[in-house]
Design an enzyme around this catalytic site. Sequence first.
Site, mmCIF file in Angstrom:
data_model
loop_
_atom_site.group_PDB
_atom_site.id
_atom_site.type_symbol
_atom_site.label_atom_id
_atom_site.label_comp_id
_atom_site.label_asym_id
_atom_site.label_seq_id
_atom_site.Cartn_x
_atom_site.Cartn_y
_atom_site.Cartn_z
ATOM 1 N N GLU A 34 16.578 -18.010 21.965
ATOM 2 C CA GLU A 34 15.494 -17.048 22.220
ATOM 3 C C GLU A 34 14.301 -17.745 22.876
ATOM 4 O O GLU A 34 13.703 -17.228 23.813
ATOM 5 C CB GLU A 34 15.054 -16.369 20.916
ATOM 6 C CG GLU A 34 16.181 -15.601 20.257
ATOM 7 C CD GLU A 34 15.841 -14.141 19.924
ATOM 8 O OE1 GLU A 34 14.792 -13.636 20.367
ATOM 9 O OE2 GLU A 34 16.653 -13.508 19.230
ATOM 10 N N THR A 68 3.983 -14.049 6.331
ATOM 11 C CA THR A 68 3.883 -15.159 5.383
ATOM 12 C C THR A 68 4.416 -16.457 5.989
ATOM 13 O O THR A 68 4.058 -17.538 5.543
ATOM 14 C CB THR A 68 4.724 -14.874 4.117
ATOM 15 O OG1 THR A 68 5.995 -14.374 4.533
ATOM 16 C CG2 THR A 68 4.044 -13.850 3.229
ATOM 17 N N ALA A 100 14.244 -2.142 17.508
ATOM 18 C CA ALA A 100 13.672 -1.348 16.409
ATOM 19 C C ALA A 100 13.164 -2.246 15.284
ATOM 20 O O ALA A 100 12.591 -1.775 14.317
ATOM 21 C CB ALA A 100 14.711 -0.373 15.862
ATOM 22 N N GLY A 101 13.405 -3.543 15.422
ATOM 23 C CA GLY A 101 12.946 -4.470 14.391
ATOM 24 C C GLY A 101 14.044 -4.869 13.415
ATOM 25 O O GLY A 101 13.770 -5.483 12.384
ATOM 26 N N ASP A 118 15.390 -14.268 11.359
ATOM 27 C CA ASP A 118 16.417 -13.324 11.808
ATOM 28 C C ASP A 118 17.783 -13.989 11.890
ATOM 29 O O ASP A 118 18.790 -13.455 11.421
ATOM 30 C CB ASP A 118 16.053 -12.748 13.176
ATOM 31 C CG ASP A 118 14.708 -12.052 13.164
ATOM 32 O OD1 ASP A 118 14.119 -11.903 12.075
ATOM 33 O OD2 ASP A 118 14.242 -11.663 14.249
ATOM 34 N N GLU A 176 5.618 -10.437 4.654
ATOM 35 C CA GLU A 176 5.341 -10.194 6.075
ATOM 36 C C GLU A 176 4.116 -11.001 6.476
ATOM 37 O O GLU A 176 3.122 -11.031 5.741
ATOM 38 C CB GLU A 176 5.105 -8.695 6.270
ATOM 39 C CG GLU A 176 5.694 -8.127 7.525
ATOM 40 C CD GLU A 176 7.221 -8.196 7.587
ATOM 41 O OE1 GLU A 176 7.727 -9.089 8.310
ATOM 42 O OE2 GLU A 176 7.902 -7.377 6.953
ATOM 43 N N SER A 211 16.596 -6.666 14.502
ATOM 44 C CA SER A 211 17.083 -7.900 15.101
ATOM 45 C C SER A 211 18.487 -7.802 15.699
ATOM 46 O O SER A 211 19.400 -8.537 15.317
ATOM 47 C CB SER A 211 17.002 -9.045 14.103
ATOM 48 O OG SER A 211 16.729 -10.207 14.821
ATOM 49 N N SER A 212 18.617 -6.923 16.661
ATOM 50 C CA SER A 212 19.862 -6.861 17.417
ATOM 51 C C SER A 212 20.083 -8.166 18.175
ATOM 52 O O SER A 212 21.225 -8.593 18.370
ATOM 53 C CB SER A 212 19.838 -5.677 18.391
ATOM 54 O OG SER A 212 18.827 -5.834 19.362
HETATM 55 P P1 ADP Z 1 15.489 -6.664 18.377
HETATM 56 O O1 ADP Z 1 14.244 -6.437 17.599
HETATM 57 O O2 ADP Z 1 16.468 -5.564 18.164
HETATM 58 O O3 ADP Z 1 16.059 -8.021 18.171
HETATM 59 P P2 ADP Z 1 14.969 -7.735 20.972
HETATM 60 O O4 ADP Z 1 14.091 -7.235 22.052
HETATM 61 O O5 ADP Z 1 14.667 -9.040 20.361
HETATM 62 O O6 ADP Z 1 15.055 -6.561 19.901
HETATM 63 O O7 ADP Z 1 16.465 -7.849 21.527
HETATM 64 C C1 ADP Z 1 17.041 -6.819 22.253
HETATM 65 C C2 ADP Z 1 17.851 -7.413 23.393
HETATM 66 O O8 ADP Z 1 19.086 -7.957 22.864
HETATM 67 C C3 ADP Z 1 18.291 -6.349 24.394
HETATM 68 O O9 ADP Z 1 17.333 -6.193 25.410
HETATM 69 C C4 ADP Z 1 19.588 -6.928 24.911
HETATM 70 O O10 ADP Z 1 19.356 -7.896 25.921
HETATM 71 C C5 ADP Z 1 20.170 -7.637 23.704
HETATM 72 N N1 ADP Z 1 21.063 -6.726 22.946
HETATM 73 C C6 ADP Z 1 20.888 -6.290 21.683
HETATM 74 N N2 ADP Z 1 21.883 -5.461 21.305
HETATM 75 C C7 ADP Z 1 22.714 -5.370 22.355
HETATM 76 C C8 ADP Z 1 23.929 -4.642 22.607
HETATM 77 N N3 ADP Z 1 24.481 -3.846 21.686
HETATM 78 N N4 ADP Z 1 24.514 -4.798 23.816
HETATM 79 C C9 ADP Z 1 23.958 -5.589 24.749
HETATM 80 N N5 ADP Z 1 22.820 -6.285 24.584
HETATM 81 C C10 ADP Z 1 22.195 -6.180 23.402
HETATM 82 MG MG MG Z 2 14.981 -9.826 18.497
#
Ligand code: ADP
Ligand code: MG
Length: 382
Positions: free
Chosen positions: A157, A34, A120-121, A169, A32, A123-124
Amino acid sequence: MEQSIVRNKFKELFNEEGALFFSPGRVNLIGEHTDYNGGCVLPGAIDKGMLAEIKPNGTNQVKAFSIDLNDYAEFGLNEEDAPSQSWARYIFGVCREMIKRGADVKGFNTVFSGDVPLGAGLSSSAALESTYAFGLNELFNLGFDKKELVLIGQKTEHNYCGVNCGIMDQFASIFGKEGHLIRLDCSTMEYEYVPFNPEGYKVVLMDSVTKHELVDSPYNKRRQSCENAAAAIAKNHPEVKLLGDATLEMLAEVKDQISAEDFMRATYAIEENSRLVSTCDALKAGDYATVGKNIYATHKGMSELYEVSTVELDYLNEIAKECGVTGSRIMGGGFGGCTINLVPEDKYDHFIETAIARFTEKFGVSPKVYPVKISDGSRRLA
Ligand code: ADP
Ligand code: MG
């Protein structure tokens, strides 16, 4: 992940069937802060991610529906067509980054849904952009290799979502491999798969539900401290460009020339690099006790030397220790988010129950619990 939810919605909206793609979120076992010090990270893809159905529609318009946000967007593929919804900008950005690289991306219909908790960290966002990078590359026969797909996600991004992220990520999401973590040098994109088969253990994230954001100014201050220390060391050791090349002995030589704060930060950074190396060796040997010790040591370093922890995260870490968890630490840059925990199976239920009860008692809110398995990266499902 329920494929039928995506399938049904796609059918309802477009009255046809498309191809299904999946890309995961990720964890990082150790390593972390790093990346900007010239060291490695050790992420792995998880069994939670983004599922998207996609079908080219023969126009230059994208028609996209987010099931989880119950929101629809329609946009063209030129720079001025950028959609206003932030979720749609990830998809738009991927298209634009591909087009900038000479690809012939056309319009498509799509529906998507995911089970990576947002923000939540885990990486959605990388799961989202990687799904489209991977899927569009295949559907339009664009011929990008996986590393290019990683960069397309990262630049999405940077240029369309206002997040100045590294490549970890996206790399983990696209290159993930079941039973393996990825030892990745973020500056060169050199990587190696390291076996991760923790039989008898579970990996679980405990979300402190405190705000996860890499607050800009403390983050930049940490970077500056590391640069100061590296520059001081370089005067005696010109081969040292970043702290990743330095040793604690070299740092000791310049202790009087840098601030106490810079010294502490640099100590963490140098130690974290060697912990990552030691952890990879331990994983290859199947020595999860050492892996766990290193993970705890990282938490201590992040909390006491790098000072990026919070009371909530420190409390989760303490509870883990008391419950006999093998390794527990803050995951991510700090200042909130989750801890990652390597838990012996026979201690798992007790740990989860205790953590929920005691955290809720102290902070008035229940931590969220996300069990994960290390899984494959981006792929086509159907
Ligand atoms: P994370 O740490 O989860 O990557 P981010 O803030 O970088 O958090 O990304 C979250 C953003 O990604 C949300 O605000 C949304 O725009 C998009 N996103 C993530 N998951 C979804 C989902 N299941 N449906 C729609 N948008 C999503
Ligand atoms: Mg993200």
